[in-house]
Design a protein around this motif. Structure first.
Motif, short mmCIF file in Angstrom:
data_model
loop_
_atom_site.label_atom_id
_atom_site.label_comp_id
_atom_site.label_asym_id
_atom_site.label_seq_id
_atom_site.Cartn_x
_atom_site.Cartn_y
_atom_site.Cartn_z
N GLY A 1 -0.97 -3.09 -1.27
CA GLY A 1 -1.73 -1.85 -1.35
C GLY A 1 -2.50 -1.53 -0.09
N TRP A 2 -3.22 -2.51 0.45
CA TRP A 2 -4.02 -2.24 1.64
C TRP A 2 -3.15 -1.86 2.84
N LEU A 3 -1.94 -2.40 2.92
CA LEU A 3 -1.07 -2.12 4.05
C LEU A 3 -0.57 -0.68 4.06
N ARG A 4 -0.71 0.02 2.94
CA ARG A 4 -0.26 1.42 2.90
C ARG A 4 -0.93 2.25 3.98
N ASN A 5 -2.16 1.90 4.32
CA ASN A 5 -2.88 2.66 5.34
C ASN A 5 -2.79 2.01 6.72
N HIS A 6 -1.92 1.00 6.88
CA HIS A 6 -1.88 0.30 8.16
C HIS A 6 -0.47 0.04 8.68
N LEU A 7 0.54 0.33 7.89
CA LEU A 7 1.91 0.15 8.37
C LEU A 7 2.21 1.10 9.52
N GLN A 8 3.03 0.64 10.45
CA GLN A 8 3.39 1.44 11.62
C GLN A 8 4.68 2.22 11.40
#
Length: 777
Positions: free
Chosen positions: A625-632
Motif C-alpha cells: 500500500g505505501w509503495l503506491r505513492n512511491h513507485l517510479q
C-alpha cells in the motif's frame, strides 16, 4: 506406522550400504580402516532406527493434557497468598476481583491461542512481539516478560516461606533465599524440569481447595461479608489488577502448541476450560474465605488458606493444606526460574544481548549465565521489596504484555502478512481484542503510579540496550517496520542489493505483473497486462513472504501451486505468442522486492490485483500500500468481475489524476477489444454553467483523439460513488484515475476501494508515476 516411517528413510540406508560395498573392495589394502567404517555404519544405523522409533512412539497432547498443564501453571501463590493482599484493598468483594480479572484475561487467551497456532515453534510471547513490532519492541518485551516471571517466582518463594514457617520455626526471608539457591543449583545441573508427579500434586490441590470450600459453606457468616467493597470502585479495580497475575499461567501451554493434537481445537478449548475451572476455584475459595474468617485476620496474613482451614477444619487439616501450598509454590518458583531464564537466553541467541548469555554450558547443556542472572534478580527482589509491590509489578508487566498480544493479532491480520496463517482464529475479532486492550489499559491506570514507574524502569533500559548494542547486530524490522514508512526505499543514494540471482536483470520488461498467491484469476490479470505490453517483454513475479527468522536459502522447493502456475503461464505464452518471463520470489520484505524489481527492470507499468477488504479484516490495507505513492512507474490495479467480452468501456475523468493517461489506457483496451468508449465527468449540483460547458468541450476534444468510437457526457450528482456504481451496470470495463494512498484511507476505506468493490463490471484503477512525482515535490 513404524514400517512406513522406516521405509521413508530407505535412501539413507541405501547410501550406507553402498559405502559398505565400496569398503569391501578395499579389504586387503586397509583392514583396520574397514573395521572402523563398519563400526561407523553400524552406529549410524542404530541411530536411525532409534530416531524412527522415537518418532513412531511420540505422543500428542490431548484436550485433558492441555487443561492439566494450563491449570498447573496457574495454581500457586495466586490463591495461597494473594487473597490477603487483595482483601486489604477491596474487602469481601475480593471474589468479584478474581472474576473480573478472569474476564480481562479472556481476550489475551484467545489472541495467544491464535498466535501460537500461527507460530507453533516460535518460542513464546517474546518472539510473537519481536516478529510483529521489531527488535526494539522485542528487546523491551523480552526484558518485561523476563522480569514478570522473576517477580512471580519471587512472590511464590515468599509464599513458600510463609507456609513453611507453619511446619518449622524458620525466618521467612532466609527460607526463601535458601530455597532460591537450591532451585538455581537444580536448574544449572539440568534437573529443573517438573516431573509428572506435579500433575498429581495439582490434582490433590484442586481436590483440597474444593473440599476446603465445601466444608466452609455451612459456617458462612453474612455479617463478615459487609461492607461489600471497603475500598469503593477504585479499590475493586486496584484489587482486580493485583490478582491478574493469578491467571498469568493460563496461556503458557501455548508455547507447546506443536505438541498438541489438533491445536486449532484443543488449544483454545483447553485454555477456556482451564480458565473456567480455575476461575470457579478462585472465586468460590475467596468467597468462602471472606465468609468464614474476619477480614481483620486476613489483612497482612501471607497464609490465608491455613487460617481458613484451621478455622473450619482444625489443626490437622490446616497443616495438610499448608503442605499442598508448599509443594505447589515451590514447583511454581522452580518453573518460573526455568522459564524466565530462557528469555535472556533467546535474546542472546538473537544477538539482542551479549552472546555469552545465549550459550549453553558444555557439560550441563543449560544456559548457566542466564540462570544465574535470573536468580540474582529474584534474590534482590525478595530482599529489598515488600510482597504487595512484588505482586503489583508482576501483574502490571503481565497486563502490559497481554495488551500487546491483543495488538499483535490486529497488526498481523490487518497487515495481510502472507506467512501468518493461524489454524485457530480468535472469535469476535476485532471486538474481543479491542476489549482486551481497553480493559488492560484501564487496569494499568488503576494500579497507580507504581506501574508507570515500573514500565519506565523496563522501557528506558530496554531502549538504551537496543540503541547501544542490539541495533548494530540485527537487521530484522518486524512486520510494522516492513509495512511502515520506508525511507530506505526512496533514498536516492540507496544501493539496491540483496536481489535475486534467478531474475535476468539485463533484460528490461515494459510491464511487470505482481502476484501474491490470492488472485482470483492470475491468467486474466496477465492477459490484461499483456495488452499493455504490446508485444514487448512481460515479467510475471510471484512473491512469497516468509518470516525474517526463516532463511531464504532453505526455501528451495517449489510448491504445487507454483508448478501449476508456471505451466499455465508457459502455455499462455506459447498459445498467444507473448514473451513472458515467470519468476517465483521468496522475500522477507515484499515492499522492497516489488520496488526493486520495478526499478531494475525499468518497467513502465506495474499490474496487480485489487487487494480489497477480506473476510476477518476491518481495514483495506494491502502488502504494498505505501509503495503506491512511491513507485517510479505507472500502477494499474485490476479487479476481475468475470467479464470475458469487453464491448463497452467507461472512463471517469476527474481533476485529481493524470486524466490523459487514464483516457489513453482506456482507449488502448477498447482498441484491443474493438469496444466503444464513454468519457464521463461528474460535477455537484449548482455548478456554474460555464464550468460545465468548459468541461464538456474538453471531453469532446479528448474524444477526437481516441482511436475508437467514443462519446462524452457530464453527470450531475451529489453522491458520485453511488451513481458511478449504478452506471457500471451498463459497461464491461470501468477505468478511472486512482487517488493518492494514505494511512487514514487504509483504515476507513477510500472512494477508490468502494468504487472497485461495488462496480458491476471489471475495473482498472490507474495511477501515474508523474502524479506521484508531483505529489512528492
Amino acid at each position: 506406522m513404524f514400517h512406513k516411517t522406516l521405509f521413508g528413510r530407505k535412501q539413507e540406508f541405501v547410501n550406507f550400504y553402498l559405502k559398505l560395498c565400496l569398503s569391501k573392495a578395499l579389504w586387503e589394502r586397509n583392514a583396520q580402516n574397514l573395521f572402523l567404517t563398519y563400526k561407523v555404519i553400524y552406529v549410524r544405523i542404530l541411530d536411525l532406527i532409534r530416531e524412527v522409533l522415537l518418532k513412531a512412539l511420540e505422543r500428542k497432547l490431548g484436550l485433558l493434557s492441555v487443561v492439566a498443564i494450563s491449570i498447573s501453571a496457574m495454581l500457586g501463590s495466586g490463591i495461597f497468598v494473594l487473597p490477603s493482599l487483595a482483601i486489604a484493598q477491596t474487602g469481601p468483594s475480593v471474589w468479584l476481583a478474581y472474576l473480573l480479572a478472569s474476564l480481562c484475561v479472556l481476550p489475551a487467551s484467545m489472541s495467544k491461542s491464535e498466535l501460537a497456532t500461527a507460530m507453533p515453534t516460535s518460542g513464546g510471547t517474546y518472539v510473537y512481539l519481536e516478529r510483529t513490532f521489531g527488535p526494539l519492541a522485542g528487546t523491551v518485551a523480552g526484558l518485561g516478560l523476563w522480569l514478570s516471571l522473576l517477580l512471580k517466582a519471587a512472590f511464590a518463594l515468599v509464599g513458600f516461606g510463609a507456609y513453611l514457617t507453619i511446619l518449622a520455626d524458620v525466618p521467612l526471608i532466609t527460607t526463601a533465599i535458601i530455597s532460591l539457591l537450591l532451585i538455581t543449583i537444580l536448574n544449572i545441573f539440568g534437573v529443573g524440569k517438573v516431573s509428572s508427579a506435579l500433575m498429581v500434586v495439582v490434582a490433590i490441590a484442586i481436590t483440597s481447595l474444593m473440599a476446603l470450600s465445601g466444608i466452609s459453606i455451612p459456617v458462612l457468616d453474612k455479617d463478615l461479608m459487609t461492607p461489600f467493597m471497603t475500598g469503593g470502585f477504585s479499590g475493586l479495580m486496584s484489587s482486580t489488577a493485583l490478582v491478574f497475575v493469578s491467571y498469568a499461567g493460563v496461556t503458557k501451554v501455548a508455547a507447546i502448541a506443536e505438541e498438541i493434537k489438533s491445536p486449532e481445537k484443543n488449544l483454545p478449548r483447553g485454555i477456556l476450560l482451564s480458565l473456567l475451572l480455575v476461575t470457579i476455584i478462585y472465586c468460590v475459595t475467596t468467597f468462602t474465605l471472606v465468609g468464614s474468617v474476619p477480614s481483620s485476620e486476613l489483612i497482612g496474613n501471607y497464609r490465608p488458606l491455613y487460617t481458613m482451614a484451621q478455622t473450619v477444619g482444625g489443626k490437622g487439616f490446616a497443616i495438610f493444606i499448608s503442605i499442598i501450598g508448599i509443594l505447589t509454590m515451590i514447583s511454581m518458583a522452580n518453573a518460573g526460574i526455568l522459564a524466565s531464564s530462557r528469555f535472556p537466553f533467546a535474546m542472546g541467541r538473537d544477538r539482542l544481548l551479549p552472546g555469552a548469555i545465549g550459550t549453553l554450558h558444555k557439560k550441563y547443556l543449560t544456559p548457566v549465565w542466564s540462570i544465574l542472572l535470573s536468580s540474582i534478580i529474584v534474590a534482590a527482589t525478595i530482599l529489598f521489596m515488600d510482597v504487595t509491590k512484588i505482586a503489583k509489578l508482576a501483574s502490571g508487566f503481565m497486563l502490559l504484555i497481554y495488551v500487546f498480544e491483543n495488538i499483535a493479532v490486529i497488526v498481523l491480520r490487518e497487515m495481510r502478512v502472507q506467512w501468518y496463517r493461524p489454524q485457530f482464529k480468535s472469535p469476535m475479532y476485532p471486538f474481543l481484542q479491542i476489549l482486551g486492550i481497553l480493559s488492560g489499559v484501564g487496569l494499568l491506570f488503576g494500579m497507580g503510579f507504581i506501574i508507570v514507574t515500573a514500565i519506565l524502569v523496563i522501557s528506558i533500559p530496554g531502549v538504551a540496550l537496543f540503541l547501544a548494542y542490539s541495533r548494530k547486530r540485527t537487521t530484522r524490522r518486524g512486520v510494522l517496520g516492513i509495512r511502515g514508512k520506508r525511507s530506505d526505499l526512496v533514498d536516492e543514494n540507496v544501493s539496491l542489493t540483496n536481489f535475486y540471482e534467478s531474475i535476468d536483470l539485463t533484460k528490461d520488461a515494459k510491464v511487470v505483473v505482481s502476484l501474491f498467491g490470492n488472485e482470483r484469476s492470475p491468467e486474466t490479470l496477465i492477459q490484461m497486462a499483456a495488452a499493455m505490453s504490446e508485444g514487448e517483454n512481460l515479467e510475471v513475479a510471484h512473491f512469497t513472504e516468509v518470516p525474517e527468522q526463516t532463511e531464504l536459502k532453505d526455501l528451495n522447493t517449489e510448491t504445487v501451486y507454483l508448478r501449476s502456475l508456471r505451466r499455465r503461464i508457459i502455455a499462455m505464452s506459447v498459445e498467444q505468442n507473448i514473451p513472458i518471463t515467470f519468476d517465483p520470489i521468496a522475500s522477507h520484505d515484499i515492499s522492497r522486492s516489488v520496488f526493486e524489481i520495478s526499478q531494475r527492470l525499468h518497467c513502465l507499468w506495474l499490474f496487480k490485483e485489487w487487494g480489497g477488504k477480506k473476510r476477518g479484516n476491518f481495514t483495506v490495507h494491502n502488502p504494498v500500500g505505501w509503495l503506491r505513492n512511491h513507485l517510479q512507474c505507472n500502477l494499474a490495479i485490476f479487479r476481475d468481475a468475470g467479464v470475458r467480452y469487453i464491448r463497452k468501456v467507461l472512463v471517469i475523468v476527474n481533476n485529481n489524476c493524470d486524466y490523459e493517461l487514464v483516457v489513453d489506457t482506456a482507449d488502448h483496451f477498447a482498441t484491443m477489444n474493438k469496444a466503444s468508449l464513454d468519457l464521463v465527468k461528474i460535477f455537484k449540483e449548482k455548478t456554474p454553467k460555464n464550468v460545465l460547458d468548459e468541461a464538456q468541450n474538453r471531453l469532446a476534444s479528448m474524444c477526437e483523439r481516441t482511436k475508437v468510437l467514443s462519446k462524452s457526457r457530464v453527470l450531475i450528482s451529489n453522491k458520485p460513488v453511488e451513481d458511478i456504481i449504478q452506471l457500471t451496470a451498463e459497461y464491461d470495463l470501468f477505468v478511472f484515475g486512482a487517488s493518492n494512498h494514505s494511512f487514514i484511507k487504509d483504515v476507513i476505506g477510500s472512494d477508490d476501494d468502494r468504487l472497485i468493490a461495488g462496480a458491476s463490471c471489471s475495473v482498472i484503477s490507474v495511477q501515474s508515476s508523474q502524479i506521484i512525482h508531483e505529489g512528492r515535490s
